[in-house]
Design an enzyme around this catalytic site. Structure first.
Site: not given
Length: 364
Positions: A54, A237
């Site tokens: 991420d 997401e």
């Protein structure tokens, strides 16, 4: 004899001066290294670090500020050249206290400089995934490596449902947050939501759902590597705002990160002004960035975007695995590559670059 004696005198002197120059240069290089000012690399190869799920970074006042999921703390890296990320100045800026709703599973932090203050947004829970919500810390110092980041609390829409992967952006003077969440109170599907913000720490009103996993490429969930995978879960997401000229997009990650089919999808804003109108967000029917077995890149996703230091290039920063079946583990490593734009103004991300391909750094 006179000339010879002069050479005897000057010879050692020149040697001493030469040694001093070399020694001084070495000391200068060591001083620069100690201060994080690494020599500028002209090229690099992916990945930038061995691990870093991420990844997110911004460029501010001559430095990149980078962060990624650490799980139990917030960490910033500061570096002039993102290709030197492994040698970046590194600081743990916040560690949660034990026994709170935000003590565990700290995911997908993002660092932003808004209205003269630094904010890091992140998702966290109390050890139970169902309690995941978004939170923020704040630092009013111009340099985020000085002063301290203070915990400012939860950031939630009026419904206050499960939420992760918050991304904050400004459009026409208005702050917005986009994130991934559950529509109800149970796992099974992650959707993309958007809401206005009153200020960097408060959402105004309630959320609006603008994307759900409907295409087959968004609904891979059972191709994982072990029996520990979650039950049937369809995923949207990691949303990221992206604009080019007058075009507005949201790039998001789809399918389970525990599969090699994790990839990026595109939402295009087709309205005139109201970003909260779900009817004007149109999803492309195919992913725009996906695995490349021929290049040895699997499950690319959860990206961010940034400009080159000269402001002329657009780059994507994302994580991916180097082997099939590595799933949502620490094997996910940060990578970057430049993106292009079509004549119609749509982003062209291309194919994930091989780890053998030498790439020129973002233009200084």
């Amino acid at each position: 004899m006179k000339n010879r004696r002069r050479s005897i005198v000057y010879g050692p002197l020149i040697a001493v001066l030469g040694f001093c120059l070399i020694s001084c240069q070495e000391r200068t290089e060591k001083k620069e290294t100690a201060e994080g000012e690494q020599p500028l690399k002209e090229t690099f190869t992916n990945p930038l670090l061995p691990s870093g799920p991420d990844p997110f970074n911004i460029y501010h006042n001559g430095y990149y500020y980078y962060t990624s999921t650490e799980g139990n703390k917030l960490v910033l890296r500061k570096v002039k050249n993102l290709a030197n990320l492994s040698e970046a100045e590194t600081k743990t800026i916040w560690t949660p206290p034990e026994g709170t709703l935000y003590s565990h599973d700290i995911w997908a932090p993002e660092v932003h400089f808004i209205d003269g203050k630094w904010y890091v947004y992140f998702a966290a829970d109390d050890g139970n995934n169902e309690t995941h919500r978004m939170y923020a810390v704040e630092n009013s110092n111009e340099n985020p490596f000085q002063g301290s980041f203070e915990f400012k609390g939860k950031i939630a829409a009026a419904t206050d449902k499960w939420a992760i992967d918050g991304n904050v952006f400004r459009h026409n003077g208005q702050l917005y947050m986009i994130w991934s969440g559950w529509e109800g109170d149970s796992n099974g599907q992650q959707d993309i939501f958007i809401a206005k913000m009153k200020n960097p720490l408060e959402i105004e009103g309630d959320r609006v759902k603008i994307s759900s996993p409907t295409y087959e490429w968004e609904r891979h969930w059972n191709e994982g590597t072990s029996d520990s995978n979650p039950p049937e879960v369809y995923v949207n997401e990691g949303p990221q705002f992206l604009s080019h000229d007058d075009n507005i997009f949201i790039v998001f990650s789809a399918s389970g990160c525990w599969t090699d089919y994790y990839s990026l999808g595109l939402l295009t804003f087709t309205g005139t002004d109201n970003l909260l109108d779900p009817e004007v967000w149109v999803k492309s029917d195919e992913p725009i960035f996906t695995q490349s077995p021929e290049n040895g890149v699997y499950g690319p996703g959860h990206n961010s975007f940034f400009k080159s230091p000269n402001g002329k290039e657009d780059w994507i920063l994302y994580h991916a695995n180097s082997e099939p079946g590595q799933g949502c583990s620490s094997h996910r490593s940060p990578r970057m590559q430049m993106i292009q734009w079509s004549e119609e103004g749509y982003p062209i991300l291309g194919t994930p670059k091989s780890e053998e391909e030498v790439i020129e750094i973002p233009s200084e």
